[in-house]
Structure formats: structure tokens, C-alpha cells
Design a protein around this motif. Sequence first.
Motif, PDB file in Angstrom:
ATOM      1  N   PHE A  34       6.847   0.640  -7.096  1.00  8.12           N
ATOM      2  CA  PHE A  34       6.163   1.917  -7.043  1.00  8.12           C
ATOM      3  C   PHE A  34       5.154   1.972  -8.198  1.00  8.12           C
ATOM      4  O   PHE A  34       5.477   1.601  -9.325  1.00  8.12           O
ATOM      5  CB  PHE A  34       7.150   3.068  -7.161  1.00  8.12           C
ATOM      6  N   ASN A  35       3.971   2.477  -7.913  1.00  8.07           N
ATOM      7  CA  ASN A  35       2.883   2.445  -8.899  1.00  8.07           C
ATOM      8  C   ASN A  35       2.679   3.767  -9.634  1.00  8.07           C
ATOM      9  O   ASN A  35       1.890   3.831 -10.556  1.00  8.07           O
ATOM     10  CB  ASN A  35       1.562   2.042  -8.243  1.00  8.07           C
ATOM     11  N   ALA A  62      12.235   7.560   2.355  1.00  8.31           N
ATOM     12  CA  ALA A  62      12.481   6.829   3.594  1.00  8.31           C
ATOM     13  C   ALA A  62      11.541   7.288   4.703  1.00  8.31           C
ATOM     14  O   ALA A  62      11.013   6.463   5.461  1.00  8.31           O
ATOM     15  CB  ALA A  62      13.935   7.014   4.024  1.00  8.31           C
ATOM     16  N   ALA A  63      11.312   8.598   4.808  1.00 15.95           N
ATOM     17  CA  ALA A  63      10.432   9.110   5.857  1.00 15.95           C
ATOM     18  C   ALA A  63       9.004   8.619   5.665  1.00 15.95           C
ATOM     19  O   ALA A  63       8.324   8.246   6.633  1.00 15.95           O
ATOM     20  CB  ALA A  63      10.467  10.641   5.866  1.00 15.95           C
ATOM     21  N   SER A  64       8.542   8.581   4.414  1.00 18.82           N
ATOM     22  CA  SER A  64       7.171   8.123   4.176  1.00 18.82           C
ATOM     23  C   SER A  64       7.026   6.640   4.486  1.00 18.82           C
ATOM     24  O   SER A  64       6.002   6.197   5.034  1.00 18.82           O
ATOM     25  CB  SER A  64       6.753   8.407   2.734  1.00 18.82           C
ATOM     26  N   ALA A  65       8.058   5.834   4.176  1.00 15.60           N
ATOM     27  CA  ALA A  65       8.016   4.410   4.494  1.00 15.60           C
ATOM     28  C   ALA A  65       8.008   4.197   5.999  1.00 15.60           C
ATOM     29  O   ALA A  65       7.257   3.361   6.524  1.00 15.60           O
ATOM     30  CB  ALA A  65       9.202   3.687   3.862  1.00 15.60           C
ATOM     31  N   ALA A  69       0.833  -1.202   0.000  1.00 13.92           N
ATOM     32  CA  ALA A  69       0.000   0.000   0.000  1.00 13.92           C
ATOM     33  C   ALA A  69       0.869   1.254   0.000  1.00 13.92           C
ATOM     34  O   ALA A  69       0.571   2.234  -0.699  1.00 13.92           O
ATOM     35  CB  ALA A  69      -0.931  -0.010   1.212  1.00 13.92           C
ATOM     36  N   TRP A  70       1.945   1.234   0.772  1.00 18.26           N
ATOM     37  CA  TRP A  70       2.852   2.380   0.780  1.00 18.26           C
ATOM     38  C   TRP A  70       3.500   2.551  -0.591  1.00 18.26           C
ATOM     39  O   TRP A  70       3.548   3.675  -1.128  1.00 18.26           O
ATOM     40  CB  TRP A  70       3.940   2.185   1.843  1.00 18.26           C
TER      41      TRP A  70
END
Length: 239
Positions: free
Chosen positions: A234-235, A129-132, A91-92
Motif C-alpha cells: 500500500f502506498n 476487500a470490496a475495493s480490490a 495500481a489498486w
Amino acid sequence: MSGTTWGADARFAVYYAPANGSNWWRAGSAWLGRDAEQNRPCTAPQPSELTRPLAELTEAPRRYGWHGTLVAPFKLDAQTTREDLLAAARAWAATQRSFELPVEAATLGDFVALRPTGQDGDARMREVAASALRALDSLRAKPSAEDLARRLAAPLSERQRALLIEWGYPYVFDEFRFHMTLSSSLADEQERSTLVAWWQGCAGILGPLQIDQAALFVEPAPGEPFVLWERVRFNREGT
């Protein structure tokens, strides 16, 4: 990779790993001497300038496999399954946009690593990295008091100590610096210089990294080699 043999102490990580079969994946895996996706040894040509075997210079990063850290290794919360983690990672990844990252070889202390060539690339990888980390933080087990005390005993700044307490790792957000480790700690400056020069040439030939996916790695039991469990692509296209 099947997780049937993973122990209760297994740790998981979200790493950047070049696409399977790509020149970057083959070159980095061969250099470290192990393909983490197949979990098998492989070899690279020995730079003629080196005075000792390449395998001796890459022993430490070999256990982790060819990667750049996005979310450092962590254990799962007792209520979280591997399937929960995989679903959250997918989802991420679906929210992330692919881009190219020019890189160069450099020394980081006594290590040699690939780094983004400019501040823009560094900032973009920090955002990824921060978003993950934010997306997956609720799934990680909080460290025990003993483990936290051990980690806090390391030489850290006040900011790093605060990040460690809140996020389980001191080098996140503004303290994060994306890199892909190419060597163990090397005391010999000439060895470091030789590896930097070798990889500057390689980076020029291989071109930018394609940041279009991440990968879940797992350490099945303490001290065992990390293996690439699942890639999450990544989509979103474009820069």
C-alpha cells in the motif's frame, strides 16, 4: 516466484499476508506448517494440551498458506495475462492506506481463526476487500454454466446466490467477514478451545496486524498448494 510452470487452469487470489520476515508471518506460517512464499515446510511448537499432532489439525489451511482472503481464487480471462493482473493489483494497492488491525482468536463454526476485535476493524477490512474486488473483477474469467450450477447447489441465502452470480463468490461486500484460518474443521470442542486460548496468548504478544500490503497467490494447477507470487504494498501512509 516464476510462473513458467503454471498450467492453463491456474487460479489467482488476492490475500492479505503479513510482511515477509515479520513475527506474524513467521508465527502463522510455522503454525500451518508451510511458508507459502518459499513454498517449503516449517514447524511450530506443539501445544502440550493437544492430544494429536498439530499437523493433523491444520491440514486444510496449510494448502492455502498463511493469509486472509480479500479476493477469492479465480481464473484469468482468456485475454488477460499475468502481467495485466500484476499491474492492476499494483495500481489498486497504490490507492490503499495502511492501518493497524487488532485481532483475536475465535471459532467460526467448526474452525478456529483470527478475526478483527471490533466492528471498526471488520468494516475497514470489508472496504479493502470490496475495493480490490471491484478493481480486478474485469480480469477474471466467468465460470462455466456447469461450474456455476455446482456452486449454486451449495446452501446459500438469496443474497449470497446473487453475489455468486454477479461476482463469482458469495461472501463479498456485506457478506464478507475477514478472517485468517488457523485450523481445519474440528468436531472436538476441546480442541477448538485449546487453539483459541493458544492464539489469544499469541495475539497479545504479537500485537495488531499491520495492514500495509496484500499479496497475489497462485494455485499452479487444481489441488496444488497455493504459493505467494508477488506482494503489492500500500502506498498511502496513515490511518
